[in-house]
Motif scaffolding. Structure first.
Motif, short mmCIF file in Angstrom:
data_model
loop_
_atom_site.label_atom_id
_atom_site.label_comp_id
_atom_site.label_asym_id
_atom_site.label_seq_id
_atom_site.Cartn_x
_atom_site.Cartn_y
_atom_site.Cartn_z
N CYS A 15 0.85 -1.20 0.00
CA CYS A 15 0.00 0.00 0.00
C CYS A 15 0.89 1.26 0.00
O CYS A 15 1.88 1.32 0.74
N CYS A 18 0.28 4.82 4.29
CA CYS A 18 0.92 5.08 5.59
C CYS A 18 2.01 4.07 5.93
O CYS A 18 2.22 3.07 5.25
N VAL A 20 2.24 1.82 8.07
CA VAL A 20 1.91 0.46 8.49
C VAL A 20 2.46 -0.54 7.47
O VAL A 20 2.98 -1.59 7.85
N CYS A 22 0.83 -2.16 4.69
CA CYS A 22 -0.01 -3.33 4.42
C CYS A 22 0.35 -3.93 3.06
O CYS A 22 0.53 -3.22 2.07
N LEU A 48 -7.03 -4.18 5.44
CA LEU A 48 -6.74 -2.90 4.79
C LEU A 48 -7.68 -1.85 5.36
O LEU A 48 -8.79 -2.17 5.79
N CYS A 49 -7.28 -0.59 5.29
CA CYS A 49 -8.20 0.50 5.65
C CYS A 49 -8.81 1.07 4.37
O CYS A 49 -8.51 0.61 3.26
N HIS A 191 -3.20 5.47 11.20
CA HIS A 191 -2.57 4.15 11.05
C HIS A 191 -3.67 3.11 11.31
O HIS A 191 -3.60 2.32 12.27
FE1 SF4 Z 1 -2.50 1.52 3.58
FE2 SF4 Z 1 -4.39 1.80 5.42
FE3 SF4 Z 1 -2.61 -0.17 5.61
FE4 SF4 Z 1 -1.89 2.35 6.05
S1 SF4 Z 1 -3.33 1.16 7.28
S2 SF4 Z 1 -0.76 0.85 4.83
S3 SF4 Z 1 -3.14 3.44 4.55
S4 SF4 Z 1 -4.16 0.06 4.03
#
Ligand code: SF4
Length: 698
Positions: A15, A18, A20, A22, A48-49, A191
């Motif tokens: 991703c 951010c 994190v 993912c 995932l967000c 996050h």
């Molecule tokens: Fe992407 Fe959301 Fe995971 Fe952050 S928390 S890496 S924005 S999916």
């Protein structure tokens, strides 16, 4: 949404938003990414967000740059005045050869007059090449990126006291903790996938202590919510540590075995009684005492922090306090224990590790040390460079105004939106003789460019990125770049050839191999291994070791192997509210929009959810101002004014206003204070004195 048969290909990548990090699977049909699914990465385990799942279609947006552009000779004066859909008034298309020749000609031979802003959105290999180009090509260290605006003060404190700028434990380690502090961070918005682990932790009975001047969604899961006064972090944390000392709740064995300067810290804390500090931080003494006992009594405790801690003129002191709290309670180097600054951008950890900072070469090696520099020039084959630390992001803009910097190369950053007191930064960009911008969109910064080089989005390139957990992960291309856009590493190499640097890289794998020669953190991590396994955490102790989630079990990478207590005193914010500017402005992100909005505001779903610039105030404050939610407010600081739609939010204190910085039409950084922390050189984005009034008031 469909099954595999519905797609032409499915490509695993990371991703782009951010820290994190993912892991995602990109589902491609007819040359377009149609759908994104979370896969089983160590940081996300399939989750995932909203940004990761729905925020990807910006890569196919009509505004993508598809050809190199050169500023027209008859273009209007430089300013924030280009319509991205009608750029022909300011720029003309050029071939790659013409654009690269033009870009190089304006930079070549200018030495210290050149500065570079790289990007935490680029890969590790691209960040490494960028810092190498500035150092090898121009002989100095004037290279920086957005770490200066996010966690530079955290890194300064961690380097000083722990000997390493990265986290001591992954955020997933919270599953082994029984108490956790989250301070100055809003993980549910910023996050979000990490926040799911924090919520699970509380459901298992873990005690979550949330400390923030804004109330926030994580509050619902907290055993303690300390909504302290903005800027009062040090007084609150010192009071908590005072109780730990007073009640002898500290871990004497750990302190004796692994730390230094404890007696000075203890003596310093004597004065910070909860009763006295309560008047500054606004938290009742009994709450401070309860938090001290809860954290000190933890079997395993973690501390997480975000930019609410770092973006202050006392950001380094704030982090020093958090480090001291962890050290005195022995909460480092064990399962469920550790220090974790939640990194912002997807690759801000990796870009910093790769040396995209003015005081450190890759792996935080000191540019002032002759032996360190010569180790790099030996690998590079040429290009001795200065032993002086370079200028930081805000110092570079000041140097442009002073006439010392006259040309810039900006790769993927957007200082015309992200710098504090942004009109000052915009005026600097307009003043440059020569500005090269490499990006995927005609950003606000590209408005000021002399030449624009069209680059690649995450789904169009190969390369590694490193998340907040120190996990080095492999990004892969799923679709080709649009039109004549190119991968960033290719553009850097072609530019370097024109600067006579002799670069011959054939791709990012070769760059990664070079990085390993002077980056011990990458020992046992190879391109092939990442291709096969997707992720390896550093440090990795053997070719089979997936990497160490927890570090510093047996001491610290400092002289003598000991971590250090550095006492912190209370320093007031740079700008106190007064009768002209009676309220406090704080800025940050919101769930749907990422940083300066260049990607998420071009994402259909995210823009539909959050289409309009907005600010948040307590309902009582809005009533006092006579403005209903949805009405317009004017916010004015000593730097300027913006007009923006008001929202009611009980989480915001009555003397505060929160303004996200993603919206160019109400650019938060027109208002922010450029005063910086003396160690991390990070601006005080979290505290400016502001006047708030209905927009109709003249
Ligand atoms: Fe992407 Fe959301 Fe995971 Fe952050 S928390 S890496 S924005 S999916």
């Amino acid at each position: 949404v469909g099954d595999s048969a519905d797609f032409d290909s499915e490509v695993d990548s990371i991703c782009p938003f951010c820290g994190v990090g993912c892991q995602v699977s990109l589902k491609v049909k007819d040359g377009r990414v149609k759908y994104v699914e979370g896969i089983n990465g160590p940081a996300n385990e399939g989750r995932l967000c909203v940004k990761g799942r729905f925020g990807f279609d910006y890569i196919h947006h009509d505004h993508r740059l598809t050809k190199p552009l050169i500023r027209r000779e008859d273009a209007p004066a430089k300013g924030l005045n280009v319509d991205p859909g009608n750029w022909q008034t300011h720029f003309r298309e050029a071939s790659w050869d013409e654009a690269l020749d033009f870009a190089a000609k304006g930079l070549k031979g200018r030495g210290r007059e050149v500065a570079g802003f790289g990007s935490a959105k680029c890969t590790n290999e691209e960040a490494y090449l960028f810092q190498k180009m500035i150092r090898q090509g121009f002989g100095h260290n004037n290279v920086d990126h957005c770490t200066r605006l996010c966690h530079a003060s955290s890194v300064a404190a961690l380097m000083e006291n722990v000997g390493s700028g990265a986290v001591t434990a992954t955020f997933n380690e919270i599953e082994n903790a029984d108490v956790a502090i989250v301070i100055g961070a809003n993980p549910i918005e910023n996050h979000p996938v990490a926040a799911t682990y924090f919520k699970q932790f509380t459901k298992r009975g873990g005690k979550l202590i949330v400390m923030d001047p804004r109330g926030q969604a994580l509050k619902r899961f907290a055993s303690h919510m300390l909504q302290f006064r903005p800027g009062a972090d040090v007084s609150m944390l010192n009071a908590i540590m005072h109780v730990i000392v007073e009640e002898k709740l500290y871990d004497q064995q750990y302190i004796e075995a692994y730390t230094e300067n404890w007696e000075a810290e203890k003596a310093h804390l004597a004065d910070f009684t909860p009763e006295k500090m309560s008047e500054i931080c606004g938290i009742a003494p009994e709450v401070l005492r309860d938090v001290a006992r809860t954290f000190a009594g933890a079997r395993a405790g973690m501390i997480f922090w975000g930019m609410g801690v770092s973006q202050h003129i006392h950001g380094t002191d704030n982090s020093r306090c958090l480090i001291s709290l962890a050290l005195m309670t022995g909460q480092v180097g064990r399962p469920g224990a550790g220090l974790h600054p939640l990194r912002g951008q997807n690759n801000v950890q990796g870009a910093s590790d790769a040396g995209l900072i003015p005081m450190f070469l890759p792996d935080y090696q000191d540019v002032t040390q002759d032996g360190v520099r010569s180790a790099f020039t030996e690998v590079w084959g040429s290009g001795d460079f200065s032993n002086q630390k370079g200028l930081t992001v805000t110092e570079i803009m000041d140097a442009v105004h002073a006439g010392d910097i006259k040309a810039m190369y900006v790769l993927g950053e957007n200082p015309a939106m992200s710098d504090p007191d942004v009109d000052h930064a915009r005026a600097a960009l307009a003043k440059l003789d020569h500005l090269v911008v490499q990006d995927i969109f005609l950003t606000e910064t590209a408005n000021y460019a002399d030449v624009i080089l069209p680059a690649s989005a995450f789904a169009e390139k190969s390369g590694t990125v490193t998340n907040t957990n120190r996990q080095v992960q492999m990004g892969r291309p799923a679709v080709p770049p649009p039109g004549e856009a190119r991968e960033d590493w290719w553009i850097e190499v072609e530019l370097a050839k024109r600067l006579d640097l002799g670069w011959t890289y054939s791709g990012p794998a070769e760059v990664f191999a070079e990085m390993k020669q002077n980056m011990k953190s990458l020992d046992n991590i190879t391109w092939d291994r990442l291709e096969a396994q997707n992720v390896v955490t550093y440090p990795s102790l053997s070719p089979e070791d997936p990497g160490q989630a927890i570090v510093f079990a047996d001491g610290f990478p400092r002289a003598g192997g000991r971590a250090r207590f550095t006492p912190a005193s209370v320093i007031a914010p740079d700008e106190a509210p007064d009768s002209d500017y009676p309220m406090i402005l704080t800025t940050g992100r919101q769930l749907e929009h990422w940083h300066t909005g260049s990607m998420t505001r071009r994402s259909t779903v995210l823009d539909a959810v959050e289409p309009e610039a907005n600010c948040s105030l307590h309902p009582k404050t809005l009533r006092r101002l006579g403005v209903a939610p949805g009405g317009m407010l004017r916010l004015t600081t000593r730097r300027g004014s913006v007009e923006v739609m008001a929202r009611a939010d009980r989480a915001v204190a009555e003397d505060m206003v929160f303004l996200p910085f993603a919206y160019v039409e109400a650019a938060a950084n027109i208002l922010t204070n450029p005063a910086v922390d003396p160690y991390g050189k990070i601006p005080e984005f979290k505290f400016s004195a502001v006047r708030v009034e209905p927009a109709s008031v003249a």
